[in-house]
Design an enzyme around this catalytic site. Sequence first.
Site, PDB file in Angstrom:
ATOM      1  CE  LYS A  76      -3.779   2.012   2.634  1.00  0.00           C
ATOM      2  NZ  LYS A  76      -4.775   2.117   3.744  1.00  0.00           N
ATOM      3  CB  SER A 151      -6.988   4.437   2.393  1.00  0.00           C
ATOM      4  OG  SER A 151      -6.385   3.940   3.760  1.00  0.00           O
ATOM      5  N   GLY A 174     -11.899   2.531   8.733  1.00  0.00           N
ATOM      6  CA  GLY A 174     -12.479   1.319   7.880  1.00  0.00           C
ATOM      7  C   GLY A 174     -11.629   1.109   6.601  1.00  0.00           C
ATOM      8  CB  SER A 175      -8.281   2.265   5.462  1.00  0.00           C
ATOM      9  OG  SER A 175      -8.667   3.549   5.514  1.00  0.00           O
TER      10      SER A 175
END
Length: 466
Positions: A76, A151, A174-175
Amino acid sequence: MTQSLSSAQEILQNLSSGRRSAVTQMEETLARIEAVNPDVNAIVALRDRDDLMAEASAADLATTRGALHGLPMAIKDLTNVAGVPSTQGSPLLADFIPQHDDLMVARLRAAGALIIGKTNTPEFGLGSHTFNPVYGACANPYDRTRSCGGSSGGAAVALATGMVALADGSDMMGSLRNPAGWCNVYGFRPSWGRVPNEPRGDVFLHTLSTNGPMARSPEDLALLLNVMSGADPRQPLSTTAALNEPVSLQPAIGPMRIGWLADWGGSYPMEPGILDTCEAALDVLRELGHQVELLTPPFAAERIWQSWTTLRSFAVSAGLRVFLEQKQQLKDSAQWELERGLALTGREIQAASDLRSDWQRVAARLFTQYDALVLPTAQCWPFEIDLDHPGVINGTDMDCYHRWMEVVAPVSLLGLPCLAAPAGFGENGLPMGLQIFAAHGQDQDLLALGQAYHTVTRWPERRPPT
């Protein structure tokens, strides 16, 4: 089974036994990315092919083999990888190439993973919609006109389309959960402290975010979680002994009492069809022998939101303050968080922490009665990709850029372990997910419950349209 459908466990077993070489695995991974990625834009900063093939060849010759030996992975783009652009989706960092791996990346490398590049993310990870001015938007694989969430959106899409078999993510609001739900894969937010954050800057005040795994099954989540986990003496929250024990999904979990919180008594506006889809998934848990009950709201949603938004702005502004002089170059939501956070008083921060403590005490009592609680992963279906964020949900105006994600705040505020599991598809053909969460330290039970659910449903095998 095609390569793109294979589990990480299968691939690694084949690599370990010699039935598959790391070179072959890399060739197929790069071919899959070449074929699929132009339509979704999930993989960014892909490294040079010759360099990757050389690393795969070296992996085939290596005598020391870790748990992820020879497995291609993309990281990420909020996490530093030595020699790979680490932009965080911001033009301010477009030319930044780190010289050192972050802690998590170093652990993946030590386990034998081959880092191929990055996965797309929103600018500085803000807002659950993966778009940024450096790489552009990442599309939902089930409808490329819609958002994939965020994200960790690029990670979820890369998994759903078979470009990778395991992916890392991070989760403040909540990514790891929202994109998993919207892309029909699994995400896992571990208990605070199980996966230590990067040991730089403050290590005491800002305990809202954590790294965690994403995969196409809970079994694969556990595999990656064990590599990511473990104490680091520079991170005081990572030293709890119980959180350093490896996760094992055997024996299977016994019957559980599960509380269904739905829309929190109407406090969380939901688009039509979301609760129906989630309730159908809960019937699977009932068929597995678990007791599922609808609960009344255990705590005022507005008090959770008040605490969350204060502590989030406090934490986000601390990270963004180095860009204060370039504030006008940040996206609107980043500017809003920076200004709001820097304006907070000590009294306001303490009041927010007091509210969080009140919710913790209520949740602790609730978990003496229930083994797990459940909420949807989102309050709306994947929205149009050219929107920054939804302004209205089912007739209710959203008063800030992340109010539409409020359903994830009860978990995030307390740092609880939470499994995001696919719940199925709505009549619109779009995916939705469940947040299944439990008391701090119950990571293993959640993953075991999820694996039993996955064995019956196998939702990630419903592949995106070609």
